[in-house]
Design a protein around this motif. Sequence first.
Motif, PDB file in Angstrom:
ATOM      1  N   SER A   1      -3.610  29.888  13.019  1.00 13.92           N
ATOM      2  CA  SER A   1      -3.440  29.151  11.886  1.00 13.92           C
ATOM      3  C   SER A   1      -2.514  29.145  10.886  1.00 13.92           C
ATOM      4  O   SER A   1      -1.631  28.480  10.319  1.00 13.92           O
ATOM      5  CB  SER A   1      -4.751  28.495  11.119  1.00 13.92           C
ATOM      6  N   HIS A   2      -2.590  30.605  10.564  1.00  6.65           N
ATOM      7  CA  HIS A   2      -1.752  31.226   9.607  1.00  6.65           C
ATOM      8  C   HIS A   2      -0.159  31.166   9.911  1.00  6.65           C
ATOM      9  O   HIS A   2       0.617  31.058   9.229  1.00  6.65           O
ATOM     10  CB  HIS A   2      -1.909  32.545   9.154  1.00  6.65           C
ATOM     11  N   GLY A   3      -0.128  31.223  11.508  1.00 10.33           N
ATOM     12  CA  GLY A   3       1.265  31.258  11.967  1.00 10.33           C
ATOM     13  C   GLY A   3       1.783  29.793  12.175  1.00 10.33           C
ATOM     14  O   GLY A   3       2.941  29.636  12.713  1.00 10.33           O
ATOM     15  N   LEU A   4       1.027  28.786  11.970  1.00  9.33           N
ATOM     16  CA  LEU A   4       1.424  27.430  12.247  1.00  9.33           C
ATOM     17  C   LEU A   4       1.395  26.553  10.986  1.00  9.33           C
ATOM     18  O   LEU A   4       2.556  25.723  11.063  1.00  9.33           O
ATOM     19  CB  LEU A   4       0.409  26.688  13.153  1.00  9.33           C
ATOM     20  N   PHE A   5       0.715  26.682   9.880  1.00  6.21           N
ATOM     21  CA  PHE A   5       0.619  25.829   8.949  1.00  6.21           C
ATOM     22  C   PHE A   5       1.566  26.201   7.780  1.00  6.21           C
ATOM     23  O   PHE A   5       1.727  27.216   7.189  1.00  6.21           O
ATOM     24  CB  PHE A   5      -0.674  25.573   8.234  1.00  6.21           C
TER      25      PHE A   5
ATOM     26  N   GLY B   1      -5.790  37.287   3.921  1.00  5.32           N
ATOM     27  CA  GLY B   1      -5.246  38.303   4.673  1.00  5.32           C
ATOM     28  C   GLY B   1      -5.604  38.109   6.075  1.00  5.32           C
ATOM     29  O   GLY B   1      -6.494  37.513   6.443  1.00  5.32           O
ATOM     30  N   PRO B   2      -4.906  38.644   6.840  1.00  2.00           N
ATOM     31  CA  PRO B   2      -4.827  38.204   8.190  1.00  2.00           C
ATOM     32  C   PRO B   2      -6.018  38.975   9.001  1.00  2.00           C
ATOM     33  O   PRO B   2      -6.494  40.005   8.720  1.00  2.00           O
ATOM     34  CB  PRO B   2      -3.544  38.786   8.843  1.00  2.00           C
TER      35      PRO B   2
ATOM     36  N   ILE C   1       0.675  -1.142   0.229  1.00  2.00           N
ATOM     37  CA  ILE C   1       0.016  -0.026   0.002  1.00  2.00           C
ATOM     38  C   ILE C   1       0.898   1.242  -0.013  1.00  2.00           C
ATOM     39  O   ILE C   1       1.873   1.300   0.780  1.00  2.00           O
ATOM     40  CB  ILE C   1      -1.111   0.154   1.203  1.00  2.00           C
ATOM     41  N   LEU C   2       0.536   2.163  -0.832  1.00  2.00           N
ATOM     42  CA  LEU C   2       1.156   3.608  -0.852  1.00  2.00           C
ATOM     43  C   LEU C   2       0.360   4.626  -0.178  1.00  2.00           C
ATOM     44  O   LEU C   2      -0.959   4.565  -0.669  1.00  2.00           O
ATOM     45  CB  LEU C   2       1.462   3.995  -2.289  1.00  2.00           C
ATOM     46  N   VAL C   3       0.789   5.003   0.899  1.00  2.00           N
ATOM     47  CA  VAL C   3      -0.237   6.012   1.477  1.00  2.00           C
ATOM     48  C   VAL C   3       0.692   7.508   1.119  1.00  2.00           C
ATOM     49  O   VAL C   3       1.695   7.662   1.455  1.00  2.00           O
ATOM     50  CB  VAL C   3      -0.027   5.899   3.092  1.00  2.00           C
ATOM     51  N   ALA C   4      -0.111   8.272   0.534  1.00  2.09           N
ATOM     52  CA  ALA C   4       0.383   9.647   0.174  1.00  2.09           C
ATOM     53  C   ALA C   4      -0.426  10.644   0.915  1.00  2.09           C
ATOM     54  O   ALA C   4      -1.787  10.778   0.928  1.00  2.09           O
ATOM     55  CB  ALA C   4       0.249   9.805  -1.237  1.00  2.09           C
ATOM     56  N   CYS C   5       0.254  11.640   1.583  1.00  2.00           N
ATOM     57  CA  CYS C   5      -0.652  13.081   2.018  1.00  2.00           C
ATOM     58  C   CYS C   5      -0.089  14.324   1.724  1.00  2.00           C
ATOM     59  O   CYS C   5       1.326  14.269   1.458  1.00  2.00           O
ATOM     60  CB  CYS C   5      -0.340  13.083   3.404  1.00  2.00           C
ATOM     61  N   SER C   6      -0.666  15.219   1.026  1.00  2.19           N
ATOM     62  CA  SER C   6      -0.228  16.040   0.322  1.00  2.19           C
ATOM     63  C   SER C   6      -1.012  17.596   0.592  1.00  2.19           C
ATOM     64  O   SER C   6      -2.235  17.411   0.446  1.00  2.19           O
ATOM     65  CB  SER C   6       0.014  16.164  -1.084  1.00  2.19           C
ATOM     66  N   GLU C   7      -0.313  18.532   1.036  1.00  2.00           N
ATOM     67  CA  GLU C   7      -1.079  19.581   1.356  1.00  2.00           C
ATOM     68  C   GLU C   7      -0.360  21.042   1.011  1.00  2.00           C
ATOM     69  O   GLU C   7       0.771  21.293   1.270  1.00  2.00           O
ATOM     70  CB  GLU C   7      -1.236  19.813   3.022  1.00  2.00           C
ATOM     71  N   LEU C   8      -1.319  22.161   0.476  1.00  2.00           N
ATOM     72  CA  LEU C   8      -0.814  23.300   0.274  1.00  2.00           C
ATOM     73  C   LEU C   8      -1.592  24.317   0.685  1.00  2.00           C
ATOM     74  O   LEU C   8      -3.025  24.382   0.763  1.00  2.00           O
ATOM     75  CB  LEU C   8      -1.219  23.613  -1.395  1.00  2.00           C
ATOM     76  N   THR C   9      -1.210  25.034   1.624  1.00  2.00           N
ATOM     77  CA  THR C   9      -2.006  26.084   2.476  1.00  2.00           C
ATOM     78  C   THR C   9      -2.719  27.124   1.297  1.00  2.00           C
ATOM     79  O   THR C   9      -3.404  28.192   1.731  1.00  2.00           O
ATOM     80  CB  THR C   9      -1.168  26.808   3.430  1.00  2.00           C
ATOM     81  N   LEU C  10      -2.191  27.075   0.139  1.00  2.00           N
ATOM     82  CA  LEU C  10      -2.930  28.052  -0.752  1.00  2.00           C
ATOM     83  C   LEU C  10      -4.297  27.641  -0.699  1.00  2.00           C
ATOM     84  O   LEU C  10      -5.076  28.734  -0.974  1.00  2.00           O
ATOM     85  CB  LEU C  10      -2.307  27.592  -2.386  1.00  2.00           C
ATOM     86  N   ILE C  11      -4.930  26.592  -0.573  1.00  2.00           N
ATOM     87  CA  ILE C  11      -6.265  26.732  -0.521  1.00  2.00           C
ATOM     88  C   ILE C  11      -6.996  27.370   0.566  1.00  2.00           C
ATOM     89  O   ILE C  11      -8.324  27.716   0.493  1.00  2.00           O
ATOM     90  CB  ILE C  11      -6.707  25.112  -0.344  1.00  2.00           C
TER      91      ILE C  11
END
Length: 401
Positions: free
Chosen positions: A217-221, A209-210, A195-205
């Motif tokens: 969350s913007h300060g962590l991810f 603006g703050p 089994i290949l387990v893949a996880c991929s995340e882009l905070t672009l989604i």
Amino acid sequence: MPGAAAAAAAAVGGSRRCTQHAEGHAAVLAIGTANPANIVLQADFADHHFGLSNCDHLTELKDKMKRICHKSAIEKRYFHLDDELLRAHPEFIDKNLPSLDARVGIVATEVPKLAESAARKAITEWGRSANDITHLIFSTYSGCCAPSADLQLASLLGLHPSVSRTILNLHGCSGGGRALQLAKELAENNQSSRILVACSELTLICFSGPDQSNIVSHGLFGDGASAVIVGAGPLDSSERPLFEMVAASQTTIPGTGHAFGMQVASGGIDFHLSIQVPMLITQNIQQCLLDAFHSIGKVDPNWNDLFWAVHPGGRAILDNIEGVLKLQPWKLDASRHVLSEYGNMSGATIAFVLDELRRRLDKEENKKHDPEWGIMLAFGPGITIETMVLRAPVPCGLKEN
């Protein structure tokens, strides 16, 4: 049948499903990780974020984000979003403007591409052909379209058309733990499966603006992808088990759905992250651990006799777990290192921690003192706690029960 159609049918034919059980517990056989090229130092992040968003005039809010970043124990993070991309999409700054289509259009391509980079590293370490992968599990909060990222990744890697695909969406930070538990169950119930387990995340989604609701969350991810190959015996002579996956469970803390969540909106995905999350996890973590070890007949283990792979959701989570379990200061070093170097990459992060942990356990000077048993923890919306009991295999293969 026309020649092209016949060729396609021949390629698709031949299911590789197996109903025979494997031998023993599943094991992690290889790990790969990847990040975008763009790096932002945490000390510069508030200036960077407020500058990108044209919000430098919000001085009080900016000072608050600077304090959050300073206390985060994060040194740097990686991001796909950069100045050039934001100039092309100024609508990303204001979450009240419709921008979901543009965001999804970018992540639909970039999320599988980042996962491909991590997967190719894992497959190379594994030492077998990508065509030998029988199952693919893909976890992301960054995709909202179909065909989804699992199919895109299968195509990029050239996986066999009969590969069995599963997509996990919006599991957030617990997505990696959930995917690994599913991989364990698949491997143990389908002999010779890999089994290949893949996880991929882009905070672009979810970038915007703050404001008061998102600066934590913007300060962590940050952005990242991970890939793990999972399989159970019999193992090939070339396969090296890194961690034996002995027992796994999922627990949802009742009445905590308000504390951590995500909502798809016209301006992207809105994160809701309560400051109560570290406390809620801390109040429930010990029982989850006891239940996990009781399930394999181990009563009241000494927490300091274990190795630890904990999702670094934030500094407070790690500090609280260390405190309530009375862990020795170095027990969470792998998690703290990943938090420092990458920030919180949501579901992808736990494999980064496993990768760092195996490097530390592989050091020769530690061999005689390595713990045999360990634990993996991941946390997500719900609040959900994913718990897995791990065992370090001896060099020649998996230990006997």
